[in-house]
Motif scaffolding. Structure first.
Motif, PDB file in Angstrom:
ATOM      1  N   ARG A  83     -14.812-104.796  21.737  1.00 28.09           N
ATOM      2  CA  ARG A  83     -13.761-105.271  20.841  1.00 28.09           C
ATOM      3  C   ARG A  83     -14.164-105.190  19.361  1.00 28.09           C
ATOM      4  O   ARG A  83     -13.844-106.073  18.565  1.00 28.09           O
ATOM      5  CB  ARG A  83     -13.365-106.717  21.177  1.00 28.09           C
ATOM      6  CG  ARG A  83     -12.853-106.914  22.598  1.00 28.09           C
ATOM      7  CD  ARG A  83     -11.513-106.206  22.788  1.00 28.09           C
ATOM      8  NE  ARG A  83     -10.851-106.605  24.025  1.00 28.09           N
ATOM      9  CZ  ARG A  83     -10.999-105.992  25.191  1.00 28.09           C
ATOM     10  NH1 ARG A  83     -11.816-104.954  25.276  1.00 28.09           N
ATOM     11  NH2 ARG A  83     -10.343-106.396  26.261  1.00 28.09           N
ATOM     12  N   ARG A 118     -10.173-104.145  16.160  1.00 27.23           N
ATOM     13  CA  ARG A 118      -9.113-105.104  16.495  1.00 27.23           C
ATOM     14  C   ARG A 118      -7.874-104.408  17.055  1.00 27.23           C
ATOM     15  O   ARG A 118      -7.095-105.015  17.793  1.00 27.23           O
ATOM     16  CB  ARG A 118      -8.730-105.909  15.259  1.00 27.23           C
ATOM     17  CG  ARG A 118      -8.130-105.092  14.116  1.00 27.23           C
ATOM     18  CD  ARG A 118      -7.778-105.950  12.927  1.00 27.23           C
ATOM     19  NE  ARG A 118      -7.186-105.196  11.840  1.00 27.23           N
ATOM     20  CZ  ARG A 118      -5.909-104.832  11.781  1.00 27.23           C
ATOM     21  NH1 ARG A 118      -5.090-105.173  12.767  1.00 27.23           N
ATOM     22  NH2 ARG A 118      -5.431-104.140  10.766  1.00 27.23           N
ATOM     23  N   ASP A 121      -4.948-106.648  25.615  1.00 25.11           N
ATOM     24  CA  ASP A 121      -5.700-105.951  26.639  1.00 25.11           C
ATOM     25  C   ASP A 121      -4.747-105.042  27.416  1.00 25.11           C
ATOM     26  O   ASP A 121      -4.102-105.473  28.368  1.00 25.11           O
ATOM     27  CB  ASP A 121      -6.365-106.963  27.576  1.00 25.11           C
ATOM     28  CG  ASP A 121      -7.362-106.291  28.508  1.00 25.11           C
ATOM     29  OD1 ASP A 121      -7.778-105.163  28.205  1.00 25.11           O
ATOM     30  OD2 ASP A 121      -7.695-106.886  29.541  1.00 25.11           O
ATOM     31  N   GLY A 160      -8.568-104.499  20.606  1.00 26.89           N
ATOM     32  CA  GLY A 160      -8.904-105.786  21.199  1.00 26.89           C
ATOM     33  C   GLY A 160      -7.859-106.872  21.130  1.00 26.89           C
ATOM     34  O   GLY A 160      -7.975-107.891  21.793  1.00 26.89           O
ATOM     35  N   TYR A 205     -14.728-101.930  24.917  1.00 28.14           N
ATOM     36  CA  TYR A 205     -15.016-103.171  25.636  1.00 28.14           C
ATOM     37  C   TYR A 205     -15.574-104.249  24.712  1.00 28.14           C
ATOM     38  O   TYR A 205     -15.272-105.438  24.850  1.00 28.14           O
ATOM     39  CB  TYR A 205     -16.001-102.885  26.762  1.00 28.14           C
ATOM     40  CG  TYR A 205     -16.383-104.116  27.568  1.00 28.14           C
ATOM     41  CD1 TYR A 205     -15.522-104.641  28.527  1.00 28.14           C
ATOM     42  CD2 TYR A 205     -17.606-104.753  27.356  1.00 28.14           C
ATOM     43  CE1 TYR A 205     -15.856-105.767  29.251  1.00 28.14           C
ATOM     44  CE2 TYR A 205     -17.957-105.888  28.087  1.00 28.14           C
ATOM     45  CZ  TYR A 205     -17.073-106.378  29.033  1.00 28.14           C
ATOM     46  OH  TYR A 205     -17.417-107.510  29.746  1.00 28.14           O
TER      47      TYR A 205
END
Length: 226
Positions: free
Chosen positions: A29, A32, A38, A35, A27
């Motif tokens: 992030r 990478r 999504d 992130g 969550y």
């Protein structure tokens, strides 16, 4: 490993506090690879640990005497593939966002709804890695018609360039003393509960498996007698 030591690797940014969770890491992030897009399906890297035995006396010395370390694959098997090995990953899925679509396969179940362009990931760049144990022959085999069999078991263990991993079994406490994860688990839930949730389940499963093998063998014998 060097990038982890000098703090430039994403694994060095993991929250190591006792309350930290995988979900929080995703969550936030930090990585990478998790992130950029999504998606409800995230592919983790995978370490394959083979069934090469460790020194029994050495691994038993790191656990309470009531526990038999040979029942714990994470303590018994310490030899894995190199970090540079490129392997099929292992997924986790946010089930709250699963829409019922057909599962593609076990490595990339939701196809394009999973991170990455395919099921293969590079272990060296992943913040999380799933430890995949071939395990003992007793836990690998199946009763009846086993399409995997002993030949497949031996093939799984036929790996070159193995690395001895002495960090997997360890839990580095705040006092800088290294103990096994099992020792820490005992401190968390108590010895009786720890035995109930780990070793006792394994013993029960092995007994049940032996019964199934006996029933399977008796059934084959009866059929051959006909």
């Amino acid at each position: 490993e060097k990038s982890i030591r000098d703090g430039s690797h994403v694994r060095s940014k993991l929250d190591r506090s006792p309350s930290a969770t995988v979900a929080q890491h995703i969550y936030n992030r930090v990585d990478r690879l998790f992130g950029v897009l999504d998606k409800p399906c995230i592919i983790f890297g995978r370490y394959l640990f083979v069934s090469k035995e460790s020194d029994q006396q050495e691994i038993q010395g790191g656990v309470e005497p009531e526990f038999n370390s040979s029942y714990f694959h994470t303590l018994r098997y310490l030899h894995r593939v190199p970090l540079s090995t490129y392997q099929l990953g292992k997924p986790i899925i946010d089930v709250s966002r699963y829409d019922g679509m057909d599962i593609f396969n076990t490595h990339r179940p939701l196809r394009d709804s999973c991170t990455g362009s395919n099921a293969y990931v590079h272990n060296a760049v992943m913040s999380f890695r799933v430890h995949h144990y071939v395990g003992s022959w007793e836990t690998f085999r199946k009763p009846g018609v086993d399409i995997r069999g002993k030949k497949n078991f031996n093939q799984r263990n036929k790996v070159k360039g193995l690395v001895l991993d002495k960090t997997t079994t360890r839990y580095f406490a705040e006092d800088a003393k290294s103990t096994t994860w099992l020792t820490q688990f005992v401190k968390l839930v108590g010895k009786e509960k720890a035995l109930e949730l780990t070793q006792q389940i394994r013993v029960h499963e092995e007994l049940e498996m032996e019964k199934m093998f006996e029933e399977s063998a008796n059934g084959e014998g009866t059929q051959s007698g006909l």
